[in-house]
Design an enzyme around this catalytic site. Structure first.
Site, PDB file in Angstrom:
ATOM      1  N   CYS A   2      55.094  43.584  36.385  1.00  0.00           N
ATOM      2  CA  CYS A   2      56.086  44.241  37.238  1.00  0.00           C
ATOM      3  C   CYS A   2      57.518  43.865  36.826  1.00  0.00           C
ATOM      4  CB  CYS A   2      55.935  43.894  38.712  1.00  0.00           C
ATOM      5  SG  CYS A   2      54.266  44.145  39.311  1.00  0.00           S
ATOM      6  N   ARG A  27      57.581  47.093  31.893  1.00  0.00           N
ATOM      7  CA  ARG A  27      56.788  46.033  32.521  1.00  0.00           C
ATOM      8  C   ARG A  27      55.695  46.594  33.438  1.00  0.00           C
ATOM      9  NH1 ARG A  27      59.427  41.208  31.998  1.00  0.00           N
ATOM     10  NH2 ARG A  27      58.246  40.292  33.707  1.00  0.00           N
ATOM     11  N   TRP A  74      53.118  47.104  38.015  1.00  0.00           N
ATOM     12  CA  TRP A  74      51.902  47.195  37.210  1.00  0.00           C
ATOM     13  C   TRP A  74      50.814  46.601  38.082  1.00  0.00           C
ATOM     14  CZ3 TRP A  74      48.688  43.486  34.549  1.00  0.00           C
ATOM     15  CH2 TRP A  74      47.812  44.067  33.627  1.00  0.00           C
ATOM     16  N   ASN A 100      57.055  39.691  41.263  1.00  0.00           N
ATOM     17  CA  ASN A 100      56.370  39.789  39.977  1.00  0.00           C
ATOM     18  C   ASN A 100      55.560  38.503  39.820  1.00  0.00           C
ATOM     19  OD1 ASN A 100      57.568  39.178  36.611  1.00  0.00           O
ATOM     20  ND2 ASN A 100      55.655  40.064  37.253  1.00  0.00           N
ATOM     21  N   GLY A 101      54.261  38.665  39.566  1.00  0.00           N
ATOM     22  CA  GLY A 101      53.412  37.484  39.417  1.00  0.00           C
ATOM     23  C   GLY A 101      52.147  37.665  40.238  1.00  0.00           C
ATOM     24  N   GLU A 482      44.553  46.001  13.843  1.00  0.00           N
ATOM     25  CA  GLU A 482      45.798  46.478  14.450  1.00  0.00           C
ATOM     26  C   GLU A 482      45.838  48.012  14.469  1.00  0.00           C
ATOM     27  OE1 GLU A 482      47.927  45.450  16.311  1.00  0.00           O
ATOM     28  OE2 GLU A 482      49.707  46.695  16.073  1.00  0.00           O
ATOM     29  N   LYS A 486      46.192  50.236  17.861  1.00  0.00           N
ATOM     30  CA  LYS A 486      47.291  51.209  18.017  1.00  0.00           C
ATOM     31  C   LYS A 486      46.749  52.558  18.468  1.00  0.00           C
ATOM     32  CE  LYS A 486      49.811  49.314  18.048  1.00  0.00           C
ATOM     33  NZ  LYS A 486      50.489  48.139  18.334  1.00  0.00           N
ATOM     34  N   GLU A 489      45.261  52.454  22.123  1.00  0.00           N
ATOM     35  CA  GLU A 489      46.162  52.268  23.258  1.00  0.00           C
ATOM     36  C   GLU A 489      47.026  53.485  23.532  1.00  0.00           C
ATOM     37  OE1 GLU A 489      48.612  48.706  22.884  1.00  0.00           O
ATOM     38  OE2 GLU A 489      49.084  49.138  20.821  1.00  0.00           O
ATOM     39  N   HIS A 505      25.351  46.010   9.514  1.00  0.00           N
ATOM     40  CA  HIS A 505      24.542  45.187  10.420  1.00  0.00           C
ATOM     41  C   HIS A 505      24.514  45.768  11.832  1.00  0.00           C
ATOM     42  CE1 HIS A 505      23.966  42.315   7.268  1.00  0.00           C
ATOM     43  NE2 HIS A 505      25.267  42.265   7.061  1.00  0.00           N
ATOM     44  N   LYS A 604      54.014  46.563  28.829  1.00  0.00           N
ATOM     45  CA  LYS A 604      54.583  45.918  27.654  1.00  0.00           C
ATOM     46  C   LYS A 604      54.437  44.401  27.705  1.00  0.00           C
ATOM     47  CE  LYS A 604      57.023  45.954  23.882  1.00  0.00           C
ATOM     48  NZ  LYS A 604      56.195  46.312  22.717  1.00  0.00           N
TER      49      LYS A 604
HETATM   50  C1  G6P Z   1      50.565  43.670  25.882  1.00  0.00           C
HETATM   51  C2  G6P Z   1      51.257  44.699  25.016  1.00  0.00           C
HETATM   52  C3  G6P Z   1      50.861  44.505  23.570  1.00  0.00           C
HETATM   53  C4  G6P Z   1      51.173  43.082  23.127  1.00  0.00           C
HETATM   54  C5  G6P Z   1      50.505  42.059  24.036  1.00  0.00           C
HETATM   55  C6  G6P Z   1      51.011  40.660  23.764  1.00  0.00           C
HETATM   56  O1  G6P Z   1      49.209  43.924  25.919  1.00  0.00           O
HETATM   57  O2  G6P Z   1      50.913  46.002  25.438  1.00  0.00           O
HETATM   58  O3  G6P Z   1      51.579  45.409  22.751  1.00  0.00           O
HETATM   59  O4  G6P Z   1      50.743  42.900  21.815  1.00  0.00           O
HETATM   60  O5  G6P Z   1      50.810  42.346  25.402  1.00  0.00           O
HETATM   61  O6  G6P Z   1      52.363  40.616  24.097  1.00  0.00           O
HETATM   62  P1  G6P Z   1      53.394  39.574  23.529  1.00  0.00           P
HETATM   63  O7  G6P Z   1      54.681  39.914  24.219  1.00  0.00           O
HETATM   64  O8  G6P Z   1      52.883  38.221  23.895  1.00  0.00           O
HETATM   65  O9  G6P Z   1      53.455  39.762  22.056  1.00  0.00           O
END
Ligand code: G6P
Length: 609
Positions: A2, A27, A74, A100-101, A482, A486, A489, A505, A604
């Site tokens: 949040c 956030r 969030w 937030n938390g 990665e 990508k 998500e 396997h 994020k």
């Molecule tokens: C969230 C974001 C990802 C990110 C991860 C770790 O899941 O959506 O894009 O890689 O957090 O975030 P950080 O800020 O610790 O790299």
């Protein structure tokens, strides 16, 4: 998670709060709300969905007043709904709180408060805060906040506004970020700096256990029992425009294009002019410290974890130190075998990811030295680590990480060479070979980006696929992970990454016509093995998109299409191979009409466990 914001001053608060929330939507964006004091009355407006919904409501029914708080959510406790949106209030509607938390003991508190006659309207943990404030209110809001904090377990950053204390906002934090902004006769509080940047560049960060009391005249900071604390004001020197979209359709695309600059900025000052040395002034390890290191743990979440996977290959290869890569949420609870002869590298774009921060603390408790690789100056991870290596990617707004990832990779190369130098296991020639190749990465990334139309065209036939497998061996496998993340998500397509040799396997059973396989093949010592694995999926009628260095004329003989990247040192390949994968995910998501910058269910910065 949040985002929270607060304003006190002479301007209309509604507009400032909405502007701030726009910058905090990264956030979370499940719902949004504000509370403003309008002619002595506390007026709350909140609604489920993105901020635009709240804006529409407020356009019809604006709230007038110069003191207010705002929130973008969030969802953790309670689904996204109007009732679960913040601000939350007490029974009489005399005060409102944005939070937030996670309040971990909220169930006990809620049951107790209910037994005392308080009625709740939401399923959230947050709602206990306004009721506790109401219950213990002494007539002095500050004193009441101090008392209520002692009853809360878990993490919080919250701001309170109260009808009975009309010239005041009170904010408190524990394990969730808060920054205070200082304007001329107006003051701001927010989860992050971009929320206040339009109005002021003077700021300071609130630390755990501190309270900020904002009035129209000043901001006072105290410890949890009211003792005054002097804060050091800093000037934010980022460019406000850097946080805007700059004409690109999405932040993600803008950030993909920013990679050459981000790479250059992250590495250039750290490479010696003769390309023979990595100079990390911010990391204070001595040769004796490095000689003592038995093992390195790289700990992170999400994309940062994938950067750590590359880091393992790089550091083991260059610095000859065993490396384990751990997911932070696992590491923190598995009682890792750590001591002061281990080095822990935490990687985090935001520097606020709750699990990564907890892992850092766990490592420090066990006596390990911690280096943080982070993109946010003054973030919690940066403040608590022993040494910090900043990635200079600039603010990353899109939820899907791109430029933060490639700059984290640079962080891994820098640390790898730095450790190797201190351990004297790298010759000057070898260092020079890698560093010279690193210097060329930004312009090679530009070359990849110059091919964006071609890549877009190549992937067009695949926008309707439902299953995609990313294959690679060695360091290519780390990038495959990665690439798969990508795609998942932002496009919601089922995607998986496999170490190519492992496919047979079990997973090979899933390969059939209509499935897209993206095969990375940049590591020449295992190229033939990779080709064999590609043949296995071709034989099961999958479409295969290959990725290799320009000049490789072999791969095209086995796959349907090839995306070529400029030749570079094989260890550095991830920085270039990931770019077409980012582009692929981006255009597939756009073609499917997805909300690229704000994918569903994600955020994020994940400041909850
Ligand atoms: C969230 C974001 C990802 C990110 C991860 C770790 O899941 O959506 O894009 O890689 O957090 O975030 P950080 O800020 O610790 O790299």
């Amino acid at each position: 998670m949040c985002g929270i914001v607060g304003y006190i001053g002479k301007q209309e608060a509604q507009e400032i709060l909405l502007e701030g929330l726009k910058k905090l939507e990264y956030r979370g964006y499940d719902s949004a709300g504000i509370a403003v004091l309008e002619q002595g009355e506390l007026v709350v407006s909140k609604t489920v969905g993105k901020l635009a919904n709240l804006e529409a409501v407020l356009e019809q029914n604006p709230i007038k007043g110069t003191i207010g708080i705002g929130h973008t959510r969030w969802a953790t406790h309670g689904r996204p709904s109007d009732e679960n949106s913040h601000p939350h209030q007490d029974c009489k509607g005399k005060l409102a709180v944005v939070h937030n938390g996670i309040i971990e003991n909220y169930m006990q508190l809620k049951e107790w408060l209910q037994s005392e006659g308080h009625s709740f309207v939401s399923e959230t943990d947050t709602e206990v805060i306004p009721h506790l404030l109401e219950h213990f209110y002494t007539g002095d809001l500050e004193e009441t906040v101090q008392n209520v904090i002692t009853k809360l377990e878990g993490s919080f950053a919250f701001v309170v506004i109260a009808k009975d204390a009309p010239q005041k906002l009170i904010a408190a934090r524990k394990d969730s970020p808060l920054v205070v902004g200082l304007g001329e006769g107006e003051y701001f509080i927010a989860s992050d700096i971009p929320a206040i940047l339009k109005y002021t560049r003077k700021a300071y960060i609130l630390n755990d256990g501190e309270l900020a009391i904002l009035t129209p005249e000043a901001v006072r900071v105290t410890d949890s029992i009211g003792k005054a604390i002097e804060k050091e004001v800093f000037e934010v020197n980022w460019d406000a425009v850097a946080a805007e979209k700059d004409g690109y359709e999405h932040f993600m695309l803008k950030e993909i294009y920013e990679q050459p600059r981000a790479l250059r900025e992250t590495m250039s000052a750290r490479l010696s002019n003769d390309n023979k040395k990595v100079v990390l002034e911010e990391v204070k390890l001595t040769a004796a410290d490095v000689a003592k290191i038995k093992k390195i743990y790289i700990v992170a979440c999400g994309t940062a974890f994938h950067a750590g996977m590359v880091g393992k290959y790089v550091i083991e290869k260059i610095a000859k130190i065993p490396v384990e890569v751990d997911i932070a949420s696992e590491f923190r609870y598995r009682d890792p075998l750590l001591d002061d002869e281990d080095l822990v590298i935490v990687v985090s774009q935001s520097g606020e990811t709750a699990d990564t921060l907890a892992a850092l603390r766990e490592a420090k408790n066990k006596g390990a030295r911690v280096i943080a690789v982070t993109n946010v100056v003054g973030s919690s991870v940066a403040r608590e680590a022993d040494d910090v290596l900043y990635t200079w990617a600039g603010p990353e707004i899109a939820v899907a990480s791109t430029k933060a990832y490639t700059t984290q990779l640079i962080g891994m190369y820098l640390i790898g060479i730095y450790l190797a130098q201190l351990k004297e296991v790298i010759t000057e020639e070898k260092a020079q070979e890698i560093i010279t190749a690193m210097r060329q990465l930004p312009s090679k990334a530009e070359t990849v980006l110059g091919n964006i139309e071609k890549i877009k065209e190549l992937i067009q036939p695949y926008s309707k696929v439902e299953d995609v497998f990313f294959l690679g061996r060695g360091i290519d496998y780390a990038v495959a992970l990665e690439g798969s993340l990508k795609l998942k998500e932002i496009s919601y397509i089922h995607a998986e990454a496999y170490a190519a040799g492992e496919l047979k396997h079990g997973t090979l059973a899933l390969i059939e016509e209509g499935i897209l396989v993206v095969a990375l093949a940049t590591q020449m010592d295992i190229f033939d093995k990779m080709v064999s694995n590609i043949k296995e999926v071709k034989a099961r009628d999958a479409s295969v998109l290959g990725l290799t260095f320009r000049g490789n004329n072999e791969l095209i003989k086995t796959v349907d299409e090839v995306i070529y990247i400029p030749k570079t040192h094989e260890l550095l390949a991830p920085v270039l191979t990931v770019i077409p994968l980012q582009i692929l995910s981006y255009y597939i998501a756009v073609a499917r009409g997805c909300d690229v910058d704000k994918p569903r269910n994600l955020a994020k910065s994940v400041t909850v466990e």
